[in-house]
Design a protein around this motif. Structure first.
Motif, PDB file in Angstrom:
ATOM      1  N   HIS A 159      -0.372 -16.650 -85.837  1.00 38.56           N
ATOM      2  CA  HIS A 159      -1.098 -16.329 -84.613  1.00 38.56           C
ATOM      3  C   HIS A 159      -2.603 -16.459 -84.790  1.00 38.56           C
ATOM      4  O   HIS A 159      -3.363 -15.833 -84.087  1.00 38.56           O
ATOM      5  N   SER A 160      -3.039 -17.266 -85.759  1.00 37.65           N
ATOM      6  CA  SER A 160      -4.460 -17.488 -85.958  1.00 37.65           C
ATOM      7  C   SER A 160      -4.822 -18.896 -85.528  1.00 37.65           C
ATOM      8  O   SER A 160      -4.029 -19.819 -85.658  1.00 37.65           O
ATOM      9  N   LYS A 161      -6.031 -19.072 -85.024  1.00 42.34           N
ATOM     10  CA  LYS A 161      -6.497 -20.395 -84.635  1.00 42.34           C
ATOM     11  C   LYS A 161      -6.955 -21.205 -85.844  1.00 42.34           C
ATOM     12  O   LYS A 161      -7.279 -22.368 -85.713  1.00 42.34           O
ATOM     13  N   PHE A 162      -6.990 -20.566 -87.008  1.00 35.39           N
ATOM     14  CA  PHE A 162      -7.658 -21.193 -88.132  1.00 35.39           C
ATOM     15  C   PHE A 162      -6.677 -21.633 -89.209  1.00 35.39           C
ATOM     16  O   PHE A 162      -5.515 -21.253 -89.230  1.00 35.39           O
ATOM     17  N   ALA A 163      -7.211 -22.418 -90.121  1.00 34.47           N
ATOM     18  CA  ALA A 163      -6.393 -22.953 -91.199  1.00 34.47           C
ATOM     19  C   ALA A 163      -5.926 -21.847 -92.127  1.00 34.47           C
ATOM     20  O   ALA A 163      -6.545 -20.793 -92.231  1.00 34.47           O
ATOM     21  N   ALA A 164      -4.825 -22.090 -92.815  1.00 37.89           N
ATOM     22  CA  ALA A 164      -4.260 -21.090 -93.721  1.00 37.89           C
ATOM     23  C   ALA A 164      -5.139 -20.926 -94.947  1.00 37.89           C
ATOM     24  O   ALA A 164      -6.001 -21.743 -95.247  1.00 37.89           O
ATOM     25  N   GLN A 165      -4.884 -19.850 -95.691  1.00 38.90           N
ATOM     26  CA  GLN A 165      -5.723 -19.495 -96.837  1.00 38.90           C
ATOM     27  C   GLN A 165      -5.805 -20.623 -97.864  1.00 38.90           C
ATOM     28  O   GLN A 165      -6.838 -20.847 -98.475  1.00 38.90           O
ATOM     29  N   GLU A 166      -4.703 -21.361 -98.063  1.00 39.16           N
ATOM     30  CA  GLU A 166      -4.737 -22.365 -99.109  1.00 39.16           C
ATOM     31  C   GLU A 166      -5.746 -23.478 -98.840  1.00 39.16           C
ATOM     32  O   GLU A 166      -6.148 -24.200 -99.736  1.00 39.16           O
ATOM     33  N   ARG A 167      -6.215 -23.620 -97.612  1.00 44.00           N
ATOM     34  CA  ARG A 167      -7.171 -24.672 -97.312  1.00 44.00           C
ATOM     35  C   ARG A 167      -8.578 -24.338 -97.806  1.00 44.00           C
ATOM     36  O   ARG A 167      -9.500 -25.134 -97.660  1.00 44.00           O
ATOM     37  N   LEU A 168      -8.732 -23.184 -98.415  1.00 38.91           N
ATOM     38  CA  LEU A 168     -10.026 -22.850 -99.009  1.00 38.91           C
ATOM     39  C   LEU A 168     -10.395 -23.797-100.152  1.00 38.91           C
ATOM     40  O   LEU A 168     -11.544 -23.848-100.580  1.00 38.91           O
ATOM     41  N   ASN A 169      -9.414 -24.542-100.675  1.00 38.15           N
ATOM     42  CA  ASN A 169      -9.683 -25.428-101.794  1.00 38.15           C
ATOM     43  C   ASN A 169     -10.455 -26.684-101.392  1.00 38.15           C
ATOM     44  O   ASN A 169     -10.837 -27.475-102.243  1.00 38.15           O
TER      45      ASN A 169
ATOM     46  N   THR B 195     -20.340 -22.419 -84.553  1.00 36.47           N
ATOM     47  CA  THR B 195     -20.448 -22.881 -85.941  1.00 36.47           C
ATOM     48  C   THR B 195     -19.435 -22.162 -86.820  1.00 36.47           C
ATOM     49  O   THR B 195     -18.796 -22.768 -87.686  1.00 36.47           O
ATOM     50  N   VAL B 196     -19.264 -20.849 -86.577  1.00 33.47           N
ATOM     51  CA  VAL B 196     -18.256 -20.084 -87.318  1.00 33.47           C
ATOM     52  C   VAL B 196     -16.875 -20.668 -87.068  1.00 33.47           C
ATOM     53  O   VAL B 196     -16.081 -20.864 -87.998  1.00 33.47           O
ATOM     54  N   ARG B 197     -16.577 -20.972 -85.818  1.00 32.70           N
ATOM     55  CA  ARG B 197     -15.262 -21.546 -85.487  1.00 32.70           C
ATOM     56  C   ARG B 197     -15.062 -22.891 -86.183  1.00 32.70           C
ATOM     57  O   ARG B 197     -13.964 -23.195 -86.684  1.00 32.70           O
ATOM     58  N   ALA B 198     -16.106 -23.700 -86.195  1.00 29.11           N
ATOM     59  CA  ALA B 198     -16.004 -25.009 -86.841  1.00 29.11           C
ATOM     60  C   ALA B 198     -15.748 -24.867 -88.334  1.00 29.11           C
ATOM     61  O   ALA B 198     -14.926 -25.589 -88.911  1.00 29.11           O
ATOM     62  N   LEU B 199     -16.451 -23.940 -88.977  1.00 23.07           N
ATOM     63  CA  LEU B 199     -16.214 -23.699 -90.395  1.00 23.07           C
ATOM     64  C   LEU B 199     -14.779 -23.244 -90.641  1.00 23.07           C
ATOM     65  O   LEU B 199     -14.112 -23.710 -91.574  1.00 23.07           O
ATOM     66  N   ALA B 200     -14.307 -22.326 -89.806  1.00 29.21           N
ATOM     67  CA  ALA B 200     -12.952 -21.801 -89.978  1.00 29.21           C
ATOM     68  C   ALA B 200     -11.916 -22.891 -89.764  1.00 29.21           C
ATOM     69  O   ALA B 200     -10.926 -22.977 -90.506  1.00 29.21           O
ATOM     70  N   ASP B 201     -12.118 -23.740 -88.771  1.00 26.66           N
ATOM     71  CA  ASP B 201     -11.164 -24.810 -88.499  1.00 26.66           C
ATOM     72  C   ASP B 201     -11.071 -25.790 -89.656  1.00 26.66           C
ATOM     73  O   ASP B 201     -10.045 -26.451 -89.848  1.00 26.66           O
ATOM     74  N   ARG B 202     -12.136 -25.917 -90.437  1.00 27.79           N
ATOM     75  CA  ARG B 202     -12.133 -26.805 -91.603  1.00 27.79           C
ATOM     76  C   ARG B 202     -11.644 -26.103 -92.864  1.00 27.79           C
ATOM     77  O   ARG B 202     -11.695 -26.665 -93.956  1.00 27.79           O
TER      78      ARG B 202
ATOM     79  N   ARG C   1     -12.969 -23.477 -94.275  1.00 26.62           N
ATOM     80  CA  ARG C   1     -14.056 -22.874 -95.061  1.00 26.62           C
ATOM     81  C   ARG C   1     -14.242 -21.427 -94.593  1.00 26.62           C
ATOM     82  O   ARG C   1     -15.240 -21.052 -93.987  1.00 26.62           O
ATOM     83  N   LEU C   2     -13.244 -20.623 -94.901  1.00 21.90           N
ATOM     84  CA  LEU C   2     -13.156 -19.287 -94.322  1.00 21.90           C
ATOM     85  C   LEU C   2     -14.187 -18.325 -94.897  1.00 21.90           C
ATOM     86  O   LEU C   2     -14.712 -17.475 -94.168  1.00 21.90           O
ATOM     87  N   ASN C   3     -14.464 -18.408 -96.186  1.00 20.67           N
ATOM     88  CA  ASN C   3     -15.468 -17.516 -96.776  1.00 20.67           C
ATOM     89  C   ASN C   3     -16.836 -17.729 -96.132  1.00 20.67           C
ATOM     90  O   ASN C   3     -17.562 -16.773 -95.839  1.00 20.67           O
ATOM     91  N   GLU C   4     -17.191 -19.010 -95.916  1.00 20.30           N
ATOM     92  CA  GLU C   4     -18.456 -19.305 -95.258  1.00 20.30           C
ATOM     93  C   GLU C   4     -18.453 -18.787 -93.825  1.00 20.30           C
ATOM     94  O   GLU C   4     -19.463 -18.271 -93.329  1.00 20.30           O
ATOM     95  N   ALA C   5     -17.308 -18.923 -93.166  1.00 16.41           N
ATOM     96  CA  ALA C   5     -17.202 -18.473 -91.779  1.00 16.41           C
ATOM     97  C   ALA C   5     -17.394 -16.965 -91.678  1.00 16.41           C
ATOM     98  O   ALA C   5     -18.089 -16.464 -90.783  1.00 16.41           O
TER      99      ALA C   5
END
Length: 433
Positions: free
Chosen positions: A300-310, A329-336, A338-342
């Motif tokens: 139920h999240s709009k963002f990529a899963a945790q493993e995409r942090l790599n 910008t936060v949304r764009a980072l999360a979609d890519r 890059r969750l820590n940066e977001a």
């Protein structure tokens, strides 16, 4: 290291969960106090903090952000007046109604209570209001009782003309109402809070519990149970109702105000009013249909899963390149992925925009994508605190509670969503009172 020690001190002394406002906000308050004291080394500031009660109070004032105004959530005061006239007064025609407001911040809430009770027809001699806050700075402002237009937002202004006198300094509350409120400096997180005080018929404790760590939440709920008279009423914030589910405090069914009543037979009341297992299963099935219609599947999240942090090959994202605001910008980072940066960027935004509903909602979504479910729940609760009717925040929190196996509190949230949703068939709610 020194900041983590200060955070631990705040937790032990006032129950503040650093995650509830963000470590960045605490750091900002610390460095502002260091600047005010002329201290450049945080270790030296920690030493000062440990020996100076004055500096400790100043830090608390810097950390807490009192957000209040007159007749905030007016349905709560309408319910208070109805309760007094229909129930309390007939039983206590010569009695004194005892009311507690905690935290009272700069006084708008307890003064609103006093005005509401006057307008309900009670005599000031039959009203006792205690207003408590940990901040002496807030209490000084409350006792001064001079307010600016911001304290009257989102309200009918008729009471402003009746009870306030315009002055050069601001709007000064009339003496009759000022004299009705007894202000006290105390720490609600202290187990001995108001230990020798007679019981209260009504307690307002709205939007405080969400800032406490789990242990302090449990202890302060026990304190609330101790302070309330039998059948006494407790008003809490919308984001806090789920915390009271397994307590002596039973939800009172009414329109919008979040009200609970102390009952010695609370457990029996819940058993008598809960649905049968078959009906509960039917309701859960309907809720599943609703959740599928409203939200994406998976987590139920709009963002990529945790493993995409790599992902490491991404170029830095510039807000200028995106031509959108900081949250985009936060949304764009999360979609890519890059969750820590977001998360960092979102916290930076919230440090400057502490009443942003969308900011807390977005932060909760990113934290949920990182499987930081407890932090995500706190962020969703803050969004609901700022905007109690925000359906997306309510829905995310309900789904998160279901994911954690907290079906009862998830159902309470779904009921609120059903009442707010007009374009979906109404599901018969579970009755808790």
């Amino acid at each position: 290291m020194a900041q983590s020690v200060i955070e631990a001190l705040l937790k032990s002394k006032i129950g503040l969960d650093a995650n509830s406002i963000g470590a960045e906000a605490i750091a900002s308050a610390i460095y502002q106090r260091m600047a005010d004291c002329g201290i450049t080394d945080i270790a030296n500031y920690l030493g000062k903090l440990q020996v100076s009660s004055h500096e400790w109070e100043a830090l608390i004032d810097s950390v807490i952000v009192p957000e209040t105004w007159f007749f905030r959530e007016p349905e709560s005061f309408a319910f208070l007046k109805h309760y007094v006239l229909s129930e309390w007064l007939p039983k206590n025609p010569q009695g004194v109604l005892r009311v507690l407001s905690v935290p009272c911040a700069t006084g708008e809430e307890p003064y609103s209570i006093a005005i509401a009770l006057l307008e309900a027809g009670l005599n000031p001699t039959n009203i006792h209001i205690d207003a408590v806050d940990i901040s002496n700075k807030c209490l000084v402002k409350a006792q001064r009782a001079i307010y600016h237009q911001y304290s009257f937002r989102s309200n009918s202004r008729s009471f402003q003309e009746s009870y306030f006198q315009p002055t050069e300094a601001g709007y000064h509350l009339c003496e009759q109402v000022r004299c009705m409120v007894n202000f006290l400096n105390d720490n609600f997180a202290d187990p001995a809070f108001l230990a020798d005080t007679p019981l209260y018929d009504v307690v307002f404790c709205r939007n405080l519990l969400i800032y406490f760590d789990l242990t302090t939440k449990e202890r302060t709920i026990q304190t609330l149970e101790r302070l309330l008279s039998p059948e006494g009423l407790l008003f809490v914030g919308h984001a806090e109702a789920w915390l009271l589910f397994k307590t002596q405090l039973v939800s009172v069914r009414q329109h919008s105000a979040v009200v609970h009543r102390k009952s010695k037979a609370a457990e029996n009341v819940r058993k008598n009013h809960h649905q049968s297992s078959e009906t509960r299963l039917h309701t859960s099935n309907n809720i599943d249909v609703l959740s599928r219609r409203q939200l994406p599947k998976k987590n139920h999240s709009k963002f990529a899963a945790q493993e995409r942090l790599n992902v490491t090959s991404q170029k830095p994202i510039s807000p200028k390149d995106l031509k959108v605001n900081l949250l985009e910008t936060v949304r764009a980072l999360a979609d890519r992925g890059r969750l820590n940066e977001a998360v960092k960027l979102c916290n930076d935004y919230l440090n400057q925009n502490q009443v942003s509903t969308e900011g807390y909602l977005l932060l909760g979504q990113v934290q949920q994508a990182m499987s930081e479910n407890e932090r995500a729940a706190q962020s969703f609760q803050k969004a609901i605190y700022l905007q109690p009717t925000h359906q997306e925040a309510l829905t995310h929190l309900a789904l998160l509670k279901e994911h954690q196996g907290d079906v009862d509190n998830a159902n309470l949230l779904w009921q609120r969503i059903h009442r707010l949703t007009k374009d979906i068939a109404v599901i018969s709610p579970v009755q808790y009172t």
